[in-house]
Design a protein around this motif. Structure first.
Motif, PDB file in Angstrom:
ATOM      1  N   GLN A 213       0.857  -1.195   0.000  1.00  0.00           N
ATOM      2  CA  GLN A 213       0.000   0.000   0.000  1.00  0.00           C
ATOM      3  C   GLN A 213       0.893   1.245   0.000  1.00  0.00           C
ATOM      4  N   TRP A 214       1.052   1.822  -1.179  1.00  0.00           N
ATOM      5  CA  TRP A 214       1.890   3.029  -1.269  1.00  0.00           C
ATOM      6  C   TRP A 214       1.181   4.202  -0.598  1.00  0.00           C
ATOM      7  N   PRO A 215       1.916   5.077   0.042  1.00  0.00           N
ATOM      8  CA  PRO A 215       1.271   6.272   0.611  1.00  0.00           C
ATOM      9  C   PRO A 215       0.912   7.235  -0.526  1.00  0.00           C
ATOM     10  N   TRP A 216       0.029   8.194  -0.234  1.00  0.00           N
ATOM     11  CA  TRP A 216      -0.399   9.111  -1.299  1.00  0.00           C
ATOM     12  C   TRP A 216       0.770   9.886  -1.873  1.00  0.00           C
ATOM     13  N   GLU A 217       1.782  10.135  -1.041  1.00  0.00           N
ATOM     14  CA  GLU A 217       2.922  10.924  -1.504  1.00  0.00           C
ATOM     15  C   GLU A 217       3.601  10.291  -2.723  1.00  0.00           C
TER      16      GLU A 217
ATOM     17  N   PHE B 106      -4.123  18.624  -4.029  1.00  0.00           N
ATOM     18  CA  PHE B 106      -3.814  17.408  -4.773  1.00  0.00           C
ATOM     19  C   PHE B 106      -4.874  16.340  -4.489  1.00  0.00           C
TER      20      PHE B 106
ATOM     21  N   GLY C 138      -5.092  13.161  -5.126  1.00  0.00           N
ATOM     22  CA  GLY C 138      -4.646  11.838  -4.686  1.00  0.00           C
ATOM     23  C   GLY C 138      -4.518  11.739  -3.179  1.00  0.00           C
ATOM     24  N   ARG C 139      -4.280  12.863  -2.540  1.00  0.00           N
ATOM     25  CA  ARG C 139      -4.083  12.864  -1.100  1.00  0.00           C
ATOM     26  C   ARG C 139      -5.381  12.511  -0.373  1.00  0.00           C
TER      27      ARG C 139
ATOM     28  N   GLN D 276      -7.080   8.854  -0.811  1.00  0.00           N
ATOM     29  CA  GLN D 276      -6.577   7.806   0.063  1.00  0.00           C
ATOM     30  C   GLN D 276      -7.040   8.014   1.503  1.00  0.00           C
TER      31      GLN D 276
END
Lengths: 174, 251
Positions: free
Chosen positions: A5-9, B242, B244-245, B248
């Motif tokens: 699970q990659w972080p949003w960053e 953003f 994408g932030r 999630q």
């Protein structure tokens, strides 16, 4: 193995460029350090090479963004400062990275030895790292090279002794 | 026989005018009396209303919205004082409480957002922070705006910026956003990803080269945005904008 699970960053393009603003940069390096540890733990990988260009940790293919070697080096140095990494060669290209510090691993292994009453007996490194009886332990699956470093640290404290037998190691705990 | 102009006629006119004046004063007085009575009745009704509907004020967003619209139409600020006429409704308490929560939520995420948070995200976080009983505490963007505007009395630490098209951003770090910065933010909020480039500023805002460069240096210098140098030209990204932030976050 489940997907990481990659972080949003990781999907945030500027995350791959070292930030000029001091506070932002510290924040960025913190997130990277954490990501390095988590990802490598997920893969159960203990060594990285700075020049492995296509390693997903350094390179987000769908975004076409990558970490520069100098930025990877900064992250690894940060990890080194907290005891989670150390370089393996003088040029600092090859690094050992570990989820727990050597000290933490040492305590875990020593606790396990005491719990299971193995003080005074000799065991092989394979037993510790891959034996059935350590399957539920955090240090199960530990890289043997890292394990040797952990045991050296315990040795310095007088808690064990490393014995070399036919090119491989055994260890006796006190 | 022709009537002549005489003193009697003038006197009569004067008397008539005086009578009219008296009548006028009478009428005014009775109107004032009536008004006062009406106001009193209104106040009584309002109090009755507030007692029976106190829970609605806390729970019903639609109700609050209509109430606010009503107040705005008659030029009354229901939050101006905790002791005034309108305080019987408990409207103030609701917004003061919300205001405190806004501060908490914003400060807690300052290090990630650089001190800027989009209103919708703020709302999601607020609802999460308000806990499980959120069903009973439905809050709308209008509520948050109302509460946040009240925070401006603490100085420039909390400011709401309008970015056009019903988009708002809440700034929770001290300091003024200059016109330039606000314009850049607005432009960024209109893009899909929440980023701008030097060329965009020049083309879409008609800014000369040095002005675009200077303002971008400034937003970077204040830590409001991140720079991406791996594209054909550097782009400047606002984490608060953003998408994408937040996808999630809610996942």
């Amino acid at each position: 193995m489940t997907d990481f699970q990659w972080p949003w960053e990781y999907t945030f393009p500027p995350f791959f460029t070292l930030q000029p603003h001091e506070e932002t940069r510290q924040q960025q390096l913190n997130v990277w350090s954490e990501l390095f540890l988590k990802y490598l733990k997920h893969l159960n990988k203990f060594t990285v090479n700075i020049n492995e260009g296509s390693f997903p940790l350094y390179y987000n293919e769908s975004l076409n963004r990558r970490l520069s070697p100098s930025m990877i080096l900064q992250i690894l140095q940060k990890l080194q400062s907290t005891g989670h990494a150390q370089p393996l060669d003088k040029k600092r290209q090859e690094w050992q990275v570990y989820w727990h510090t050597l000290e933490e691993y040492g305590n875990m292994i020593y606790d396990w030895i005491q719990e299971t009453g193995q003080t005074g007996s000799v065991c092989t490194l394979y037993e510790i790292a891959n034996g059935e009886s350590t399957e539920d332990k955090e240090f199960h699956g530990i890289d043997e090279n890292v394990l040797v470093n952990v045991l050296r640290l315990l040795e310095d404290k007088g808690r064990c002794e490393l014995i070399e037998m036919d090119g491989s190691y055994g260890v006796k705990f006190f | 026989m022709r009537r002549r102009v005489g003193i009697g006629a003038i006197q009569q006119q004067q008397i008539a005018a005086e009578k009219l004046k008296d009548k006028g004063t009478d009428l005014q007085e009775s109107q004032l009396e009536q008004m006062t009575k009406q106001m009193e009745v209104f106040r009584e009704k309002l109090e009755e209303f507030s007692i029976s509907h106190k829970q609605d004020i806390k729970k019903n967003a639609q109700f609050r919205k209509q109430f606010q619209e009503m107040c705005a139409a008659i030029g009354v600020d229901p939050l101006a004082s905790g002791k005034g006429f309108w305080s019987v409704l408990g409207m103030g308490d609701f917004y003061y409480e919300l205001g405190v929560q806004v501060v908490e939520v914003c400060l807690a995420s300052n290090h990630k957002t650089g001190g800027l948070m989009e209103l919708n995200e703020l709302r999601r976080r607020l609802i999460a922070a308000r806990g499980q009983s959120a069903v009973h505490q439905e809050i709308t963007n209008e509520d948050i705006l109302m509460a946040t505007k009240k925070l401006s009395i603490f100085g420039n630490g909390f400011v709401v910026h309008k970015l056009g098209k019903g988009k708002y951003i809440v700034q929770s770090i001290p300091g003024e956003l200059s016109m330039e910065e606000t314009t850049i933010l607005t432009l960024a909020s209109d893009t899909e990803q929440g980023c701008v480039t030097h060329n965009m500023l020049m083309e879409q805002l008609g800014w000369p080269d040095y002005r675009a460069r200077q303002s971008l240096d400034k937003v970077i210098g204040e830590g409001l945005c991140w720079i991406d140098e791996q594209d054909t030209e550097p782009s400047y990204w606002f984490p608060s904008l953003f998408p994408g932030r937040t996808t999630q976050l809610s996942a």
